[in-house]
Design an enzyme around this catalytic site. Structure first.
Site, mmCIF file in Angstrom:
data_model
loop_
_atom_site.group_PDB
_atom_site.id
_atom_site.type_symbol
_atom_site.label_atom_id
_atom_site.label_comp_id
_atom_site.label_asym_id
_atom_site.label_seq_id
_atom_site.Cartn_x
_atom_site.Cartn_y
_atom_site.Cartn_z
ATOM 1 N N PHE A 100 37.051 1.697 -6.910
ATOM 2 C CA PHE A 100 37.150 2.904 -5.907
ATOM 3 C C PHE A 100 37.836 2.518 -4.648
ATOM 4 O O PHE A 100 37.520 3.202 -3.563
ATOM 5 C CB PHE A 100 35.643 3.592 -5.922
ATOM 6 C CG PHE A 100 34.952 3.523 -7.069
ATOM 7 C CD1 PHE A 100 35.431 4.083 -8.293
ATOM 8 C CD2 PHE A 100 33.712 2.939 -7.276
ATOM 9 C CE1 PHE A 100 34.878 4.233 -9.531
ATOM 10 C CE2 PHE A 100 33.064 2.891 -8.455
ATOM 11 C CZ PHE A 100 33.838 3.575 -9.589
ATOM 12 N N CYS A 101 38.844 1.739 -4.530
ATOM 13 C CA CYS A 101 39.522 1.460 -3.122
ATOM 14 C C CYS A 101 38.349 0.961 -2.198
ATOM 15 O O CYS A 101 38.479 1.304 -0.920
ATOM 16 C CB CYS A 101 40.242 2.477 -3.025
ATOM 17 S SG CYS A 101 41.330 2.860 -3.837
#
Ligand SMILES: Cc1ncc(COP(=O)(O)O)c(C=O)c1O
Length: 464
Positions: A386-387
Site C-alpha cells: 500500500f505504498c
C-alpha cells in the site's frame, strides 16, 4: 477446480449475513449497478471495496460536471462568455475548498494534481535550511518528497500519546533557530487509524516548527478544520474524495508559498515577463496561488472537487461518520470471528478509525486471497504494501527498513504472504458489500478457493 455456481454462493452469503441497515442511506455513486463476471460463471454487482486507493465518483459530482461540460472554456485568459464563466467557476471552487477545509483568512488554496503533487510542491518551497520530521509510518507520498539531508525519520509509535512524545523529543533536539516542518497523516491508509493531529500540531508549534496534514485518507471520511486542528497546510486528492478528475489541493499559509520560486515556471504563474538589455528575461511572478499553478488549469477536476466538498457538507459529516462506524463495526466483528485472520493495527482495537482495514490470513498469500475475492465474489480489494512499505513491514513483523516501489513481489499461490490485504469503503458503500465481503472471507478460509490461480507478472490471477 469446480464449476460450482459462485454467483449463487455470493448472493447466498450476502443474504444470510446479518443485514442491519443503519443510519442514512449510502450516497449515490457511479458504478453502483455495474455487474462483473465471476470466474465460475454468472455475474454479480461489483462491490468496490478499494476506496482508499480511489473512491468512485459521487453521482452528484458527475451530474455537476456533466451540466458544466457544455460551458467549458479556457480559464483566466479568454475574453469570451464561456471563458469568463469557467474562470468564475474555477475561482469559486477555490473559495468552496477554502470553506470546506475551514481555512484561516489569508490561507491560500493551490490546485495541484494530487496529494503527492501537493506534498512535492510544499517540499519545493521549503526555506533552504528547513528541517523536516516525518514518521516512518507515512504513505510514501509523505515520506519521500523531502531531500534526505534535511529529514529526520521518526520510529513508529504504538500509541497516539507516544507519537506526540516522539515528536516532542525529536523537536527538542533540533537546531531551535532554523525553520522546521512536521508532516503527518490524518488517517492511515493501512490501518485507517486516526492520528492525534491537533496534539502533534501543538507540539510542533511549541517547538517553533510548522506542520502539514496529509488528509488524503481523512478528508473523505471526516470534517477537516485547519483552524481547529491548527495545522499550517493540508493536502488531499480529488480521486479519493469522490471526484476522480485529476485534481488535488494544497491549502494553508501563504508566506512560504509566496517566498519561493514557482513550482512550475510558465504562463499563469507569471504576471509580467520582459526582455533585459543583456538578452535574458525578467519575470515578475504572481504572489497568489496562481504562482504555483502554471499552465492551463484543470477546471473540470477543480470543479469536481468543489462539487464533492459541497455534496459531503450537505450530506452532513455526522451522518457519514455514523454510517461508516456501522460498516467498520460489521467488518471488524466479522473478521474477528475468523481466527485465521489478523487485522493490522498500530494503536490497538479501541483507536478511532476510518473505513480502511488491512489484514493477513494465516496460510494464505494475500494476492491469492484478493484474487479469489475478486474472481469468485466480485469484490474489489487491494493487496500489497500500500505504498507504505516501512509501516506494513513493521506491522507484519519483518524488516521495517525496506523502502521500495508499489507492488511488491508475491509468493506463489498458497504460500504465506509477505504482504497484506486491504478492504476500504466510504460514503457510497451499501451494507451488502461489506456483508458479502465478510461472508466471502469466512467461506474462503473455511472451504478454500474454488478455482485455480497462478502467478503472472508477480500477481495471482485465475487460471483460465
Ligand atoms: C495517506 C495517503 N497520502 C498520500 C497518498 C497519495 O495520494 P495520491 O496518489 O492521490 O497522490 C495516498 C494514496 O493512497 C494516501 O493514502
Amino acid at each position: 477446480m469446480s464449476a460450482r455456481p459462485v454467483a449463487a454462493t455470493a448472493t447466498a452469503v450476502a443474504a444470510s449475513a446479518d443485514s442491519d441497515p443503519c443510519c442514512a442511506a449510502p450516497l449515490p455513486v457511479l458504478g453502483r449497478d455495474v455487474t462483473v463476471p465471476l470466474v465460475t460463471g454468472g455475474e454479480v454487482t461489483y462491490a468496490a471495496l478499494d476506496y482508499a486507493a480511489s473512491a468512485p465518483a459521487l453521482q452528484r459530482v458527475w451530474d455537476d460536471v456533466a451540466a458544466y461540460a457544455p460551458y467549458y472554456g479556457s480559464v483566466h485568459r479568454g475574453a469570451g462568455y464561456l471563458s469568463q464563466l469557467s474562470t468564475d467557476l474555477f475561482e469559486n471552487s477555490r473559495a468552496t475548498v477554502h470553506s470546506f477545509l475551514d481555512c484561516r483568512d489569508g490561507d491560500q488554496v493551490v490546485f495541484t494534481r494530487s496529494t503527492t503533487d501537493s506534498l512535492n510542491l510544499l517540499a519545493a518551497v521549503l526555506p533552504a535550511d528547513c528541517q523536516v520530521f516525518v514518521f516512518e509510518t507515512e504513505h510514501h507520498a509523505s515520506l519521500l518528497p523531502w531531500s534526505d539531508a534535511r529529514v529526520t525519520y521518526l520510529n513508529a509509535p504504538r500509541t497516539p500519546e507516544e507519537a506526540v512524545r516522539t515528536l516532542e523529543h525529536a523537536l527538542a533536539e533540533r537546531d531551535p533557530y532554523g525553520p522546521a516542518l512536521v508532516c503527518v497523516t490524518g488517517a492511515s491508509n493501512v490501518t485507517g487509524e486516526l492520528w492525534p493531529v491537533k496534539e502533534l500540531a501543538a507540539a510542533a508549534h511549541a517547538h517553533g516548527a510548522r506542520i502539514v496534514l496529509d488528509a488524503a485518507q481523512l478528508a473523505p471520511h471526516h470534517p477537516v478544520s485547519v483552524k481547529e486542528s491548527d495545522v499550517d497546510w493540508v493536502a488531499f486528492s480529488g480521486h479519493k474524495l469522490y471526484a476522480p478528475f485529476g485534481s488535488g489541493v494544497l491549502a494553508g499559509r501563504a508566506d512560504w508559498l509566496q517566498d519561493a520560486e514557482p513550482y512550475l515556471a510558465g504562463g499563469g504563474a507569471s504576471r509580467k515577463v520582459s526582455r533585459r538589455a543583456d538578452g535574458g528575461v525578467d519575470v515578475e511572478w504572481h504572489t497568489t496561488a496562481a504562482r504555483h499553478e502554471a499552465g492551463s488549469p484543470n477546471v473540470i477536476g477543480v470543479y469536481a472537487i468543489a462539487s464533492a466538498c459541497k455534496a459531503l457538507t450537505e450530506a452532513g459529516f455526522d451522518a457519514l461518520v455514523e454510517r461508516e462506524r456501522h460498516l467498520i463495526a460489521k467488518v471488524r466483528e466479522g473478521l474477528a470471528e475468523v481466527p485465521q485472520v489478523r487485522v493490522l493495527s498500530l494503536f490497538g482495537d479501541e483507536a478511532p478509525r476510518v473505513g480502511v482495514i488491512s489484514f493477513v490470513v494465516d496460510g494464505w498469500n494475500s494476492s491469492h486471497f484478493a484474487a479469489a475475492l475478486s474472481a469468485e465474489y466480485g469484490i474489489g480489494v487491494r493487496d500489497g504494501l500500500f505504498c507504505a512499505h516501512p509501516l506494513v513491514r513493521t506491522l507484519l513483523g519483518s524488516d521495517p527498513q525496506e523502502v521500495g516501489e508499489c507492488g511488491a513481489p508475491e509468493a506463489e499461490p498458497g504460500e504465506r504472504s509477505l504482504n497484506a490485504i486491504r478492504v476500504s469503503f466510504g460514503a457510497g458503500t451499501p451494507d451488502e458489500h461489506v456483508e458479502r465481503f465478510v461472508g466471502a472471507v469466512r467461506e474462503l478460509v473455511r472451504e478454500g478457493a474454488k478455482w485455480t490461480y497462478h502467478t503472472e507478472d508477480g500477481r495471482c490471477v485465475p487460471a483460465v
